[in-house]
Design a protein around this motif. Structure first.
Motif, PDB file in Angstrom:
ATOM      1  N   TYR A 167     -26.780  31.726 -47.456  1.00 36.91           N
ATOM      2  CA  TYR A 167     -27.632  31.005 -46.509  1.00 36.91           C
ATOM      3  C   TYR A 167     -28.953  31.702 -46.175  1.00 36.91           C
ATOM      4  N   ILE A 168     -29.222  32.846 -46.775  1.00 34.77           N
ATOM      5  CA  ILE A 168     -30.546  33.454 -46.639  1.00 34.77           C
ATOM      6  C   ILE A 168     -31.202  33.516 -48.015  1.00 34.77           C
ATOM      7  N   ALA A 169     -30.607  34.272 -48.929  1.00 34.73           N
ATOM      8  CA  ALA A 169     -31.215  34.458 -50.248  1.00 34.73           C
ATOM      9  C   ALA A 169     -31.360  33.134 -50.995  1.00 34.73           C
ATOM     10  N   SER A 170     -30.295  32.327 -51.022  1.00 35.05           N
ATOM     11  CA  SER A 170     -30.352  31.049 -51.745  1.00 35.05           C
ATOM     12  C   SER A 170     -31.112  29.992 -50.958  1.00 35.05           C
ATOM     13  N   ASN A 171     -30.910  29.988 -49.657  1.00 33.16           N
ATOM     14  CA  ASN A 171     -31.568  28.998 -48.804  1.00 33.16           C
ATOM     15  C   ASN A 171     -33.092  29.135 -48.855  1.00 33.16           C
ATOM     16  N   LEU A 172     -33.574  30.373 -48.889  1.00 32.67           N
ATOM     17  CA  LEU A 172     -35.014  30.594 -48.914  1.00 32.67           C
ATOM     18  C   LEU A 172     -35.664  30.065 -50.191  1.00 32.67           C
ATOM     19  N   LEU A 173     -34.904  30.001 -51.273  1.00 33.71           N
ATOM     20  CA  LEU A 173     -35.452  29.433 -52.509  1.00 33.71           C
ATOM     21  C   LEU A 173     -35.842  27.973 -52.305  1.00 33.71           C
ATOM     22  N   ILE A 174     -35.045  27.257 -51.517  1.00 34.45           N
ATOM     23  CA  ILE A 174     -35.349  25.851 -51.239  1.00 34.45           C
ATOM     24  C   ILE A 174     -36.578  25.751 -50.337  1.00 34.45           C
ATOM     25  N   TYR A 175     -36.638  26.627 -49.311  1.00 31.42           N
ATOM     26  CA  TYR A 175     -37.809  26.609 -48.438  1.00 31.42           C
ATOM     27  C   TYR A 175     -39.088  26.928 -49.216  1.00 31.42           C
ATOM     28  N   MET A 176     -38.963  27.759 -50.236  1.00 27.76           N
ATOM     29  CA  MET A 176     -40.134  28.106 -51.058  1.00 27.76           C
ATOM     30  C   MET A 176     -40.320  27.148 -52.232  1.00 27.76           C
ATOM     31  N   LYS A 177     -39.517  26.065 -52.224  1.00 29.46           N
ATOM     32  CA  LYS A 177     -39.656  24.991 -53.219  1.00 29.46           C
ATOM     33  C   LYS A 177     -39.530  25.505 -54.656  1.00 29.46           C
ATOM     34  N   ILE A 178     -38.423  26.209 -54.917  1.00 27.12           N
ATOM     35  CA  ILE A 178     -38.144  26.656 -56.274  1.00 27.12           C
ATOM     36  C   ILE A 178     -37.949  25.446 -57.180  1.00 27.12           C
ATOM     37  N   SER A 179     -38.372  25.549 -58.422  1.00 28.80           N
ATOM     38  CA  SER A 179     -38.258  24.429 -59.355  1.00 28.80           C
ATOM     39  C   SER A 179     -37.994  24.962 -60.763  1.00 28.80           C
ATOM     40  N   ARG A 180     -37.664  24.043 -61.669  1.00 26.53           N
ATOM     41  CA  ARG A 180     -37.430  24.435 -63.058  1.00 26.53           C
ATOM     42  C   ARG A 180     -38.683  25.040 -63.677  1.00 26.53           C
ATOM     43  N   GLU A 181     -39.858  24.534 -63.272  1.00 30.50           N
ATOM     44  CA  GLU A 181     -41.106  25.037 -63.832  1.00 30.50           C
ATOM     45  C   GLU A 181     -41.298  26.528 -63.541  1.00 30.50           C
ATOM     46  N   ASP A 182     -40.730  26.994 -62.403  1.00 33.00           N
ATOM     47  CA  ASP A 182     -40.851  28.413 -62.066  1.00 33.00           C
ATOM     48  C   ASP A 182     -40.053  29.295 -63.025  1.00 33.00           C
ATOM     49  N   LEU A 183     -39.041  28.709 -63.658  1.00 31.57           N
ATOM     50  CA  LEU A 183     -38.117  29.510 -64.458  1.00 31.57           C
ATOM     51  C   LEU A 183     -38.170  29.184 -65.943  1.00 31.57           C
ATOM     52  N   ILE A 184     -39.138  28.399 -66.357  1.00 29.33           N
ATOM     53  CA  ILE A 184     -39.269  28.083 -67.777  1.00 29.33           C
ATOM     54  C   ILE A 184     -39.659  29.343 -68.540  1.00 29.33           C
ATOM     55  N   VAL A 185     -38.948  29.602 -69.618  1.00 32.28           N
ATOM     56  CA  VAL A 185     -39.268  30.757 -70.448  1.00 32.28           C
ATOM     57  C   VAL A 185     -40.580  30.483 -71.172  1.00 32.28           C
ATOM     58  N   PRO A 186     -41.595  31.337 -71.006  1.00 33.63           N
ATOM     59  CA  PRO A 186     -42.881  31.088 -71.656  1.00 33.63           C
ATOM     60  C   PRO A 186     -42.762  31.114 -73.177  1.00 33.63           C
ATOM     61  N   VAL A 187     -43.440  30.182 -73.808  1.00 34.48           N
ATOM     62  CA  VAL A 187     -43.405  30.098 -75.265  1.00 34.48           C
ATOM     63  C   VAL A 187     -44.473  31.012 -75.846  1.00 34.48           C
ATOM     64  N   LYS A 188     -44.080  31.842 -76.785  1.00 32.46           N
ATOM     65  CA  LYS A 188     -45.031  32.743 -77.423  1.00 32.46           C
ATOM     66  C   LYS A 188     -46.019  31.949 -78.274  1.00 32.46           C
ATOM     67  N   GLU A 189     -47.235  32.444 -78.307  1.00 29.76           N
ATOM     68  CA  GLU A 189     -48.270  31.746 -79.055  1.00 29.76           C
ATOM     69  C   GLU A 189     -47.944  31.666 -80.545  1.00 29.76           C
ATOM     70  N   ASP A 190     -47.351  32.725 -81.080  1.00 30.45           N
ATOM     71  CA  ASP A 190     -46.996  32.720 -82.498  1.00 30.45           C
ATOM     72  C   ASP A 190     -45.990  31.639 -82.814  1.00 30.45           C
ATOM     73  N   ASP A 191     -45.013  31.458 -81.869  1.00 28.84           N
ATOM     74  CA  ASP A 191     -44.014  30.403 -82.090  1.00 28.84           C
ATOM     75  C   ASP A 191     -44.623  29.034 -81.948  1.00 28.84           C
ATOM     76  N   ALA A 192     -45.596  28.891 -81.023  1.00 31.31           N
ATOM     77  CA  ALA A 192     -46.201  27.584 -80.813  1.00 31.31           C
ATOM     78  C   ALA A 192     -47.066  27.171 -82.005  1.00 31.31           C
ATOM     79  N   ASP A 193     -47.657  28.164 -82.665  1.00 32.32           N
ATOM     80  CA  ASP A 193     -48.545  27.857 -83.787  1.00 32.32           C
ATOM     81  C   ASP A 193     -47.800  27.544 -85.090  1.00 32.32           C
ATOM     82  N   GLN A 194     -46.506  27.951 -85.112  1.00 32.15           N
ATOM     83  CA  GLN A 194     -45.724  27.680 -86.331  1.00 32.15           C
ATOM     84  C   GLN A 194     -45.436  26.201 -86.478  1.00 32.15           C
ATOM     85  N   THR A 195     -45.589  25.718 -87.667  1.00 28.11           N
ATOM     86  CA  THR A 195     -45.274  24.312 -87.930  1.00 28.11           C
ATOM     87  C   THR A 195     -43.888  24.217 -88.519  1.00 28.11           C
ATOM     88  N   PRO A 196     -43.151  23.200 -88.154  1.00 29.22           N
ATOM     89  CA  PRO A 196     -41.790  23.064 -88.659  1.00 29.22           C
ATOM     90  C   PRO A 196     -41.782  22.774 -90.150  1.00 29.22           C
TER      91      PRO A 196
END
Length: 304
Positions: A275-304
């Motif tokens: 009720y403090i550590a987890s609750n504060l995440l809601i007050y600070m509006k935690i979202s999936r976007e905050d935890l998305i793993v950043p895509v490396k530029e090399d991986d983004a430039d690769q074509t399938p």
């Protein structure tokens, strides 16, 4: 989680927030008004070293000193069951000799006074200040570690939860004016470690579920995560509290403060992970976007 009922912990988060605010404000008010009942480790006092002609009963000695108006005296064995150390507040050697005579009169055999002297505090004012600064630095390092491992919003929640736990334990000792000695200080440090470990386990599951679960808002993801870690939390807290209750009931007066601080701290620490550590995440509006793993530029430039 399809076959496990999800407990709606966050349904009570508003009430929990109000409760925490009341407890923290009350603790801070007591610390400001009544202060802390510092033990002899912090204030110093008169030391009396006694040698009994037969094994001494420390509980009986404490009782005799309490009847004489010195319930705050510290009594402990020193080297053997016949050697006893007594520490009392103040620096009056005459009082030390008078108490030694009192103990001798209440003993069937003989009690020899080996020495009576004033001893300074084991923890001086400078060391207390350095300890406070060290604690602030430790919290800062914890904040950096969790921000690096998880995300900045997680680090804020963890540090506020640790501060919440410590303030409430200190507030209890201030309100009840329980003696605060080095064993209590050690217990508070142990509470911080325990609470941090519990919080990180909860946070790890929250981060994992934010990335894995495709549906649900922050409240639902946190409820799922807390439900998944509840069994582990109850098992750890339950077994630890059983040991601490044994220490509290049968460990004697010397360890009573240590056990009290840990019992309260672990109970509050388990509560704060939810009720403090987890609750504060809601007050600070935690979202999936905050935890998305950043895509490396090399991986983004690769074509399938």
């Amino acid at each position: 989680m399809a076959d496990q009922k999800v407990i709606n912990f966050m349904k009570l988060r508003t009430y929990a927030t109000i409760l925490s605010i009341v407890l923290v404000v009350g603790s801070l008010a007591s610390l400001a008004i009544k202060g802390i009942n510092w033990g002899l480790d912090f204030t110093g006092g008169t030391l009396i070293e006694l040698v009994y002609d037969q094994p001494a009963n420390t509980e009986e000695i404490r009782s005799q000193l309490g009847e004489a108006g010195h319930s705050d005296a510290v009594v402990q064995e020193f080297g053997s069951v016949r050697d006893i150390l007594v520490r009392i507040p103040g620096d009056d050697p005459a009082l030390g000799h008078n108490l030694a005579k009192l103990l001798d009169q209440n003993h069937d055999g003989s009690v020899v006074v080996k020495r009576v002297e004033f001893v300074g505090p084991q923890v001086g004012e400078r060391l207390r200040e350095q300890g406070g600064l060290g604690m602030l630095m430790a919290l800062g390092m914890v904040m950096l570690y969790i921000a690096f491992r998880f995300q900045f919003k997680f680090s804020v929640g963890a540090v506020l939860a640790l501060s919440h736990d410590s303030i409430i334990v200190l507030g209890l000792f201030s309100i009840l004016q329980l003696p605060f000695d080095l064993t209590v200080l050690a217990a508070i440090l142990a509470v911080i470690g325990y609470s941090l470990n519990d919080t990180i386990i909860v946070y790890d599951r929250i981060r994992e579920n934010f990335r894995k679960l495709r549906k649900g808002d922050a409240d639902e993801v946190i409820n799922v995560s807390l439900t998944q870690t509840l069994g582990r939390t109850l098992a750890t807290s339950g077994t630890t509290l059983m040991v601490l209750l044994s220490l509290f009931l049968f460990g004697g007066e010397m360890i009573n403060g240590f056990a009290t601080a840990l019992i309260v701290g672990i109970g509050v620490g388990t509560y704060s992970s939810i009720y403090i550590a987890s609750n504060l995440l809601i007050y600070m509006k935690i979202s999936r976007e905050d935890l998305i793993v950043p895509v490396k530029e090399d991986d983004a430039d690769q074509t399938p």
